[in-house]
Design a protein around this motif. Structure first.
Motif, short mmCIF file in Angstrom:
data_model
loop_
_atom_site.label_atom_id
_atom_site.label_comp_id
_atom_site.label_asym_id
_atom_site.label_seq_id
_atom_site.Cartn_x
_atom_site.Cartn_y
_atom_site.Cartn_z
N PHE A 1 -8.55 4.53 7.96
CA PHE A 1 -7.58 5.57 7.62
C PHE A 1 -7.92 6.92 8.23
O PHE A 1 -7.01 7.67 8.59
CB PHE A 1 -7.49 5.71 6.09
CG PHE A 1 -6.84 4.54 5.42
CD1 PHE A 1 -5.48 4.36 5.46
CD2 PHE A 1 -7.60 3.60 4.77
CE1 PHE A 1 -4.87 3.29 4.85
CE2 PHE A 1 -7.01 2.52 4.14
CZ PHE A 1 -5.64 2.35 4.19
N ARG A 2 -9.22 7.28 8.32
CA ARG A 2 -9.58 8.62 8.78
C ARG A 2 -10.64 8.61 9.87
O ARG A 2 -11.32 9.62 10.07
CB ARG A 2 -10.08 9.45 7.59
CG ARG A 2 -9.03 9.73 6.54
CD ARG A 2 -7.90 10.60 7.08
NE ARG A 2 -6.83 10.77 6.10
CZ ARG A 2 -5.74 11.48 6.33
NH1 ARG A 2 -5.57 12.08 7.49
NH2 ARG A 2 -4.80 11.58 5.40
N GLY A 3 -10.81 7.49 10.54
CA GLY A 3 -11.75 7.44 11.66
C GLY A 3 -13.20 7.59 11.19
O GLY A 3 -13.57 7.20 10.08
N GLN B 1 -5.17 0.08 -8.15
CA GLN B 1 -4.98 1.45 -8.62
C GLN B 1 -4.30 2.33 -7.57
O GLN B 1 -3.26 2.93 -7.82
CB GLN B 1 -6.32 2.05 -9.03
CG GLN B 1 -6.21 3.45 -9.61
CD GLN B 1 -7.56 4.00 -10.03
OE1 GLN B 1 -8.57 3.31 -9.95
NE2 GLN B 1 -7.58 5.24 -10.47
N HIS B 2 -4.91 2.43 -6.38
CA HIS B 2 -4.39 3.33 -5.35
C HIS B 2 -3.39 2.65 -4.41
O HIS B 2 -2.64 3.34 -3.73
CB HIS B 2 -5.54 3.92 -4.54
CG HIS B 2 -6.50 4.75 -5.34
ND1 HIS B 2 -6.16 5.97 -5.86
CD2 HIS B 2 -7.79 4.51 -5.71
CE1 HIS B 2 -7.20 6.48 -6.53
NE2 HIS B 2 -8.19 5.60 -6.45
N PRO C 1 0.82 -1.20 0.00
CA PRO C 1 0.00 0.00 0.00
C PRO C 1 0.86 1.25 0.00
O PRO C 1 2.02 1.22 0.37
CB PRO C 1 -0.79 -0.13 1.31
CG PRO C 1 0.05 -1.00 2.17
CD PRO C 1 0.78 -1.93 1.26
N VAL C 2 0.28 2.37 -0.41
CA VAL C 2 1.03 3.63 -0.42
C VAL C 2 1.29 4.06 1.00
O VAL C 2 0.58 3.70 1.94
CB VAL C 2 0.24 4.72 -1.17
CG1 VAL C 2 0.10 4.36 -2.63
CG2 VAL C 2 -1.11 4.94 -0.54
N SER C 3 2.37 4.87 1.16
CA SER C 3 2.74 5.29 2.51
C SER C 3 1.79 6.36 3.03
O SER C 3 1.54 6.46 4.22
CB SER C 3 4.18 5.82 2.50
OG SER C 3 4.32 6.87 1.57
N THR C 4 1.26 7.19 2.14
CA THR C 4 0.36 8.26 2.56
C THR C 4 -1.09 7.80 2.51
O THR C 4 -1.57 7.42 1.44
CB THR C 4 0.52 9.49 1.65
OG1 THR C 4 1.89 9.88 1.64
CG2 THR C 4 -0.35 10.63 2.13
#
Length: 200
Positions: A87-89, A52-53, A16-19
């Motif tokens: 990721f964002r609660g 993709q992401h 997965p991407v780090s961000t």
């Protein structure tokens, strides 16, 4: 002259991407999935999240989706909420859910209004008849794809339970809740007994 510095590391294709995604990215990504997901959003969700992401590895996606099977409600909605909250609660869960549900709701509302006004047109009726045939075809295709693992593993018990549930609900018209209350504990008990026998 050749450089002594080590070559740059190449990320693994499934990493997965780090961000982590932001709220807007979550909304836009799931909106695209929902609008592209004719016949089912799951395929597009996996493609967007994993391929993709790269927000999840393939293993993480499978584990998350397996967890969502045990939660009440539609699996893809559960996956959206779990993914966004990871990721964002709570805000991420709301953003992902709004992206998944919002655009289709607007689109269906517009189509419903148009149908209420022009539903008596014969050409529109023929178009809807064709759409319904395509929907039935997609449903049958999904059923066969979900059944193939049982066939490949030659899981005769699973196929018998599948056939029994189909006959009870589709042919005998028994209530779905009553059938599931019998079929689920029975299938779990049979699987547990068989696994225990194989282990012994």
């Amino acid at each position: 002259m050749p450089s002594d510095s080590p070559p740059a590391a190449i990320p693994a294709p499934n990493s997965p991407v780090s961000t982590p995604p932001g709220l807007i990215a979550l909304f836009v990504a799931f909106a695209k999935m929902s609008l592209a997901g004719f016949g089912g959003v799951l395929v597009w969700a996996r493609r967007g999240i994993v391929d993709q992401h790269r927000w999840m590895t393939a293993e993480e996606f499978n584990e998350t989706f397996a967890l969502c099977h045990f939660l009440p409600g539609p699996n893809i909605v559960n996956l959206t909420v779990v993914f966004g909250s990871r990721f964002r609660g709570i805000a991420g869960a709301i953003a992902a859910f709004a992206g998944l549900v919002g655009p289709p709701v607007v689109l269906v509302t517009i189509l419903a209004a148009l149908y209420a006004r022009f539903g008596e047109i014969d050409a529109l009726r023929r178009i809807l008849a064709g759409v319904s045939c395509a929907a039935v075809g997609l449903l049958i295709a999904v059923v066969f794809r979900m059944m193939m693992p049982l066939v490949r593993k030659r899981d005769s018990i699973g196929l018998v339970v599948l056939l029994a549930v189909f006959i009870a609900v589709g042919w005998l018209r028994l209530p779905l809740a009553a059938v599931l209350l019998v079929a689920i504990p029975l299938s779990i008990a049979i699987t547990f007994t068989l696994r225990r026998g194989e282990a012994g």
